[in-house]
Design an enzyme around this catalytic site. Structure first.
Site, PDB file in Angstrom:
ATOM      1  N   GLU B 278      73.791  87.812  45.174  1.00 27.85           N
ATOM      2  CA  GLU B 278      72.726  88.760  45.525  1.00 27.85           C
ATOM      3  C   GLU B 278      73.327  90.081  46.022  1.00 27.85           C
ATOM      4  O   GLU B 278      72.819  91.163  45.706  1.00 27.85           O
ATOM      5  CB  GLU B 278      71.823  88.135  46.609  1.00 27.85           C
ATOM      6  CG  GLU B 278      70.459  88.776  46.714  1.00 27.85           C
ATOM      7  CD  GLU B 278      69.517  87.917  47.554  1.00 27.85           C
ATOM      8  OE1 GLU B 278      68.838  87.055  46.981  1.00 27.85           O
ATOM      9  OE2 GLU B 278      69.455  88.114  48.783  1.00 27.85           O
ATOM     10  N   GLU B 281      74.485  91.894  43.065  1.00 25.66           N
ATOM     11  CA  GLU B 281      73.313  92.396  42.338  1.00 25.66           C
ATOM     12  C   GLU B 281      72.788  93.677  42.988  1.00 25.66           C
ATOM     13  O   GLU B 281      72.483  94.665  42.314  1.00 25.66           O
ATOM     14  CB  GLU B 281      72.221  91.311  42.324  1.00 25.66           C
ATOM     15  CG  GLU B 281      71.018  91.687  41.483  1.00 25.66           C
ATOM     16  CD  GLU B 281      69.893  90.641  41.581  1.00 25.66           C
ATOM     17  OE1 GLU B 281      70.021  89.691  42.376  1.00 25.66           O
ATOM     18  OE2 GLU B 281      68.891  90.815  40.857  1.00 25.66           O
ATOM     19  N   CYS B 305      64.849  83.861  48.320  1.00 23.98           N
ATOM     20  CA  CYS B 305      65.129  82.491  48.782  1.00 23.98           C
ATOM     21  C   CYS B 305      63.879  81.676  49.064  1.00 23.98           C
ATOM     22  O   CYS B 305      63.923  80.456  49.099  1.00 23.98           O
ATOM     23  CB  CYS B 305      65.953  82.521  50.065  1.00 23.98           C
ATOM     24  SG  CYS B 305      67.473  83.421  49.889  1.00 23.98           S
ATOM     25  N   SER B 325      65.217  89.989  43.624  1.00 23.16           N
ATOM     26  CA  SER B 325      66.523  89.546  43.144  1.00 23.16           C
ATOM     27  C   SER B 325      66.326  88.406  42.144  1.00 23.16           C
ATOM     28  O   SER B 325      65.490  87.527  42.351  1.00 23.16           O
ATOM     29  CB  SER B 325      67.361  89.057  44.326  1.00 23.16           C
ATOM     30  OG  SER B 325      68.409  88.235  43.859  1.00 23.16           O
ATOM     31  N   LYS B 364      59.458  74.057  48.820  1.00 19.39           N
ATOM     32  CA  LYS B 364      60.680  73.681  48.096  1.00 19.39           C
ATOM     33  C   LYS B 364      60.421  72.516  47.139  1.00 19.39           C
ATOM     34  O   LYS B 364      61.108  72.357  46.141  1.00 19.39           O
ATOM     35  CB  LYS B 364      61.790  73.319  49.077  1.00 19.39           C
ATOM     36  CG  LYS B 364      62.369  74.523  49.827  1.00 19.39           C
ATOM     37  CD  LYS B 364      63.305  75.347  48.957  1.00 19.39           C
ATOM     38  CE  LYS B 364      63.659  76.677  49.628  1.00 19.39           C
ATOM     39  NZ  LYS B 364      64.373  77.578  48.711  1.00 19.39           N
ATOM     40  N   GLU B 367      59.102  74.316  44.268  1.00 20.00           N
ATOM     41  CA  GLU B 367      60.157  75.081  43.608  1.00 20.00           C
ATOM     42  C   GLU B 367      61.016  74.175  42.725  1.00 20.00           C
ATOM     43  O   GLU B 367      61.342  74.523  41.586  1.00 20.00           O
ATOM     44  CB  GLU B 367      61.031  75.768  44.660  1.00 20.00           C
ATOM     45  CG  GLU B 367      62.116  76.664  44.072  1.00 20.00           C
ATOM     46  CD  GLU B 367      63.079  77.172  45.138  1.00 20.00           C
ATOM     47  OE1 GLU B 367      63.249  78.387  45.246  1.00 20.00           O
ATOM     48  OE2 GLU B 367      63.663  76.346  45.883  1.00 20.00           O
ATOM     49  N   GLU B 372      61.498  76.509  35.299  1.00 19.95           N
ATOM     50  CA  GLU B 372      62.733  77.299  35.143  1.00 19.95           C
ATOM     51  C   GLU B 372      63.940  76.583  35.744  1.00 19.95           C
ATOM     52  O   GLU B 372      65.080  76.961  35.483  1.00 19.95           O
ATOM     53  CB  GLU B 372      62.618  78.649  35.863  1.00 19.95           C
ATOM     54  CG  GLU B 372      61.499  79.566  35.364  1.00 19.95           C
ATOM     55  CD  GLU B 372      60.209  79.355  36.118  1.00 19.95           C
ATOM     56  OE1 GLU B 372      60.117  78.363  36.870  1.00 19.95           O
ATOM     57  OE2 GLU B 372      59.286  80.169  35.957  1.00 19.95           O
ATOM     58  N   CYS B 521      62.797  80.163  58.016  1.00 20.96           N
ATOM     59  CA  CYS B 521      62.827  78.740  57.658  1.00 20.96           C
ATOM     60  C   CYS B 521      62.772  77.834  58.892  1.00 20.96           C
ATOM     61  O   CYS B 521      62.293  76.704  58.805  1.00 20.96           O
ATOM     62  CB  CYS B 521      64.064  78.430  56.847  1.00 20.96           C
ATOM     63  SG  CYS B 521      64.244  79.511  55.433  1.00 20.96           S
TER      64      CYS B 521
END
Lengths: 187, 591
Positions: B278, B281, B305, B325, B364, B367, B372, B521
């Site tokens: 990141e 990037e 994230c 990102s 999560k 996710e 993907e 988190c």
């Protein structure tokens, strides 16, 4: 306000209410939204105006209103499902609302409702096959002294007797200009 | 100042104080149920009613401000009887299968009934219809247990600006849920799980993966490895009645080993890897804009994230998706690296490798299920347990957590720096990124006391800072003198506020960190209940202590990450990195 070609009005329109194509009415709905956009508490007046125009509130229109007013769809639906006035399905030409508020309930509102379901062969929330009548429950029209009360469209009928239901409906079913016997009081 | 009397004791209270707050200050406990710190009081449950002299009826302490001369009784006979009735009525509509309820040990309704000595229920009428909603990968709803306190509505709408939940229908038929009581998969829901974190009963919980994990652990043909997110070590102790903010990294590793995992690894490892990808990037985007003067370089860049934030952007800010990102989250990077690099190292078929994550998060689970996230050729992360579920699993397995010896994570995917630890805190990903970006561009460590960028820490909803890039090395001379302006938001309502600011002035910031949950988190939807700001602050302090306790505190100094690049990936943003560690986002239709 732009003219709209629809046969769905709540009470006085000649044709019974059918499902409409939501896409075709978006411009008119947008005009209503524009009128209220800047007002606090715009949601309920917008819903009322749209239902007055279309006869009911199609879900596609509700999601559109949700996006335009930046109010979550869950909240829009919460308001629509809270108030018995709002409907998400096409309704009949005449809306019958039986009051089951405390006074009307005590004075026989429930028996009146039973007589209506028998006569019309539909349940609460349904519309007759000929699209003439929809049956709903009301929660107090503010006419407790006249209990039990039934509202048909804008007419308030007082001290309704279960065995006189047929006569009451006939006046609407024929849809002529004869005296429907409703008092002048509005809810 | 108002002079008031509560239970015969006279005191002064600020005029904006509620009766509840004034009583709490005096050490008087008024029971509450729907009340939530920091959100507007709804007064929905009526448990906190008190008697005010001269007033005809009882008032809700949570939503009634004090007035001068008020004489209040918080525990009179009338009040006690009213509260008992309220709780009895709540119980009468609650599907109370307590013995088999996931919330049996921390149900606030059960605790309240006990506190108020509700020993029988006089109201045993009809129960509302039970609807089970298991339509999403992350959340499980049981309407029969719902007591309509509306806490979930408050956090979903007021705090998170998502608005997936609202009371539907009326009276006895009321359900709390998406429009027309549909299932959650049909609603705009980012699955952050803050609703599950505040539900006082078992009406909203996470979809459990405990059984699947147990089956995998018992399967002799599977290698089962586990990764633990940075936020777990600062909160897991609460499942065993340790004080909030107790760091339990060593005991957690011991417990995971005793549970039978073949290797115990750290999401921290891929947090360091995330910073390498990141950070690079970000520098590439800055080069494109400032040096190559390319048009329409998507800046500011946003972190990626937090899967709740990703969905929030996909629904509400599709025009800004290019700014996010392309880096996958550390959880997903771990899965992709484990099923390729690590499987090759071990010479095992990745189909026999099961990757389990321990996450502070319900999103999560969603996710890991995204289509993907199969870049290894398999589902990169198989199962996700929340911190709470890991606590349950440890209890279930008869492990005495408190007395476990400390153990350490395994090589190579268990090695990490302090920069990875702070991913758990709001502001931490930003700080970790700046530590490395500053080093890459100047050849020196970030010139901040203890490497901390103070304005980015803490519970403020939107935080900003600037870092001056000075004496840059030759390759990054075009950044000389640049004031790197950054922003951090946590909680999606705050994120929305920051997005509006960025839309109005796209050039104000270069880099922006968003985390879905308050505090980051450490305040995730899968953390032990019940999380308050005091608990969030204690967990944050533990995370900083973990960071400061490490010798290596910058991601680019992680030797195992460097080894991964040498042996497998090549360099940050290489084609292999792109394939395994990066992803893309797509616009989602609202409702």
């Amino acid at each position: 306000m732009a003219e709209i070609q629809t046969d769905c009005r709540t009470s006085t329109h000649a044709e019974p209410c059918r499902e409409i194509d939501p896409g075709s009415v978006i411009p008119v709905v947008d005009e209503i939204i524009t009128q209220y956009r800047s007002t606090r508490g715009a949601l309920i007046p917008v819903l009322q105006s749209v239902q007055n125009l279309l006869g009911y509130l199609p879900k596609e229109i509700l999601t559109h209103i949700s996006r335009e007013l930046s109010i979550p769809y869950s909240e829009v639906a919460g308001v629509v499902t809270f108030y018995s006035f709002f409907s998400t399905t096409p309704r009949g030409k005449h809306i019958i609302r039986v009051c089951l508020g405390t006074a009307c309930y005590v004075r026989g509102g429930k028996e009146v409702l039973q007589a209506l379901t028998r006569e019309l062969k539909i349940k609460v929330g349904q519309t007759t096959d000929d699209h003439q009548f929809s049956l709903e429950i009301g929660r107090c029209f503010g006419a407790c002294g006249l209990a039990p009360v039934v509202m048909i469209d804008e007419d308030v009928h007082q001290r309704v007797k279960p065995n006189a239901i047929g006569l009451l409906l006939a006046a609407y079913r024929d849809d002529d200009d004869q005296d429907r016997g409703g008092s002048d009081e509005k809810a | 100042m108002h002079r008031i009397t509560i239970n015969g004791i006279s005191t002064e209270a600020d005029q904006n104080t509620t009766i509840l707050a004034a009583a709490t200050q005096m050490g008087i406990h008024i029971p509450t149920l729907c009340h939530l710190e920091g959100l507007s009081p709804t007064g929905a449950c009526r448990v906190c009613v008190v008697e005010i002299e001269g007033a005809g009826h009882l008032a809700a302490a949570c939503s009634t401000p004090v007035r001068d001369g008020m004489v209040i009784r918080t525990h009179s006979k009338r009040v006690r009887e009213a509260r008992t009735t309220v709780v009895e009525l709540l119980l009468s509509e609650h599907e109370g299968d307590c013995q088999t309820c996931q919330r049996s040990s921390d149900c606030e309704l059960r605790e309240l009934a006990r506190e108020l000595r509700v020993l029988e229920n006089r109201y045993t009428g009809e129960k509302p219809m039970t609807m089970i909603d298991a339509s999403t990968p992350a959340l499980y709803r049981d309407s029969g247990k719902c007591i309509k306190c509306r806490r979930c509505v408050e956090v979903c709408t007021g705090m998170q600006h998502v608005g997936a939940l609202f009371p539907q229908y009326r009276g006895f038929d009321t359900t709390i849920g998406p429009a027309f009581s549909s299932s959650l998969d049909l609603a705009v829901c980012v699955q952050c799980g803050q609703c599950a974190a505040v539900c006082p009963v078992g009406a909203i919980i996470e979809q459990s993966h405990i059984e699947q994990v147990l089956s995998a652990l018992e399967d002799p043909n599977k290698q089962v490895i586990v990764q633990t997110a940075p936020a777990i070590r600062a909160a897991l102790g609460e499942c065993f009645d340790l004080p909030p903010g107790t760091l339990v990294t060593g005991r957690m590793v011991s417990a995971l080993r005793r549970l039978g995992f073949d290797a115990v690894f750290d999401t921290n490892f891929t947090a360091d890897l995330t910073i390498m990808e990141e950070g690079t990037e970000l520098l590439m985007r800055l080069r494109d804009k400032l040096l190559l003067k390319l048009p329409q370089v998507p800046l500011p860049m946003f972190t990626s994230c937090s899967p709740g934030w990703i969905q929030f952007a996909e629904y509400y800010y599709p025009e800004l998706l290019a700014n996010i990102s392309t880096c996958k989250s550390p959880q997903q990077m771990f899965g992709a690296v484990a099923k390729t690099y690590y499987a090759q190292k071990l010479q095992i078929d990745p189909k026999d490798l099961v990757v389990v994550s321990i996450m502070p998060c319900t999103a999560k689970k969603y996710e890991a299920a995204r289509e993907e996230m199969h870049s290894s050729g398999y589902r990169d992360v198989d199962y996700v347990l929340t911190t709470r579920e890991l606590g349950d699993l440890i209890h279930l397995s008869g492990i005495d957590f408190i007395d476990l010896p400390d153990d350490t994570m395994d090589d190579p995917l268990g090695i990490s720096t302090g920069a990875a630890d702070i991913f758990a805190n709001s502001g931490g990903v930003m700080e970790a990124a700046l530590r490395t970006v500053y080093f890459i561009t100047t050849g020196r460590s970030l010139p901040a006391r203890d490497l901390h960028i103070e304005p980015l820490a803490g519970m403020e909803g939107v935080k900003t800072a600037t870092v001056l890039l000075q004496d840059t090395v030759d390759a990054w001379k075009f950044l000389e003198g640049v004031q790197a302006s950054v922003a951090v938001a946590h909680g999606l309502g705050n994120a929305a506020q920051l997005m509006d600011r960025i839309t109005a002035d796209p050039d104000e910031f270069l880099f922006v960190e968003i985390m879905s949950c308050p505090g980051g988190c450490i305040g995730g939807g899968g953390q032990p209940r019940f999380t308050t700001d005091a608990i969030r602050t204690a967990r944050m302090a533990a995370i900083f202590a973990a960071d400061e306790g490490k010798t290596l505190r910058e991601s680019h100094t992680n030797p195992a990450v460097m080894q991964l690049y040498d042996e497998f990936l090549g360099s940050p943003l290489s084609s292999k990195s792109h394939h395994l560690l990066h992803t893309q986002y797509r616009k989602k239709q609202q409702s």
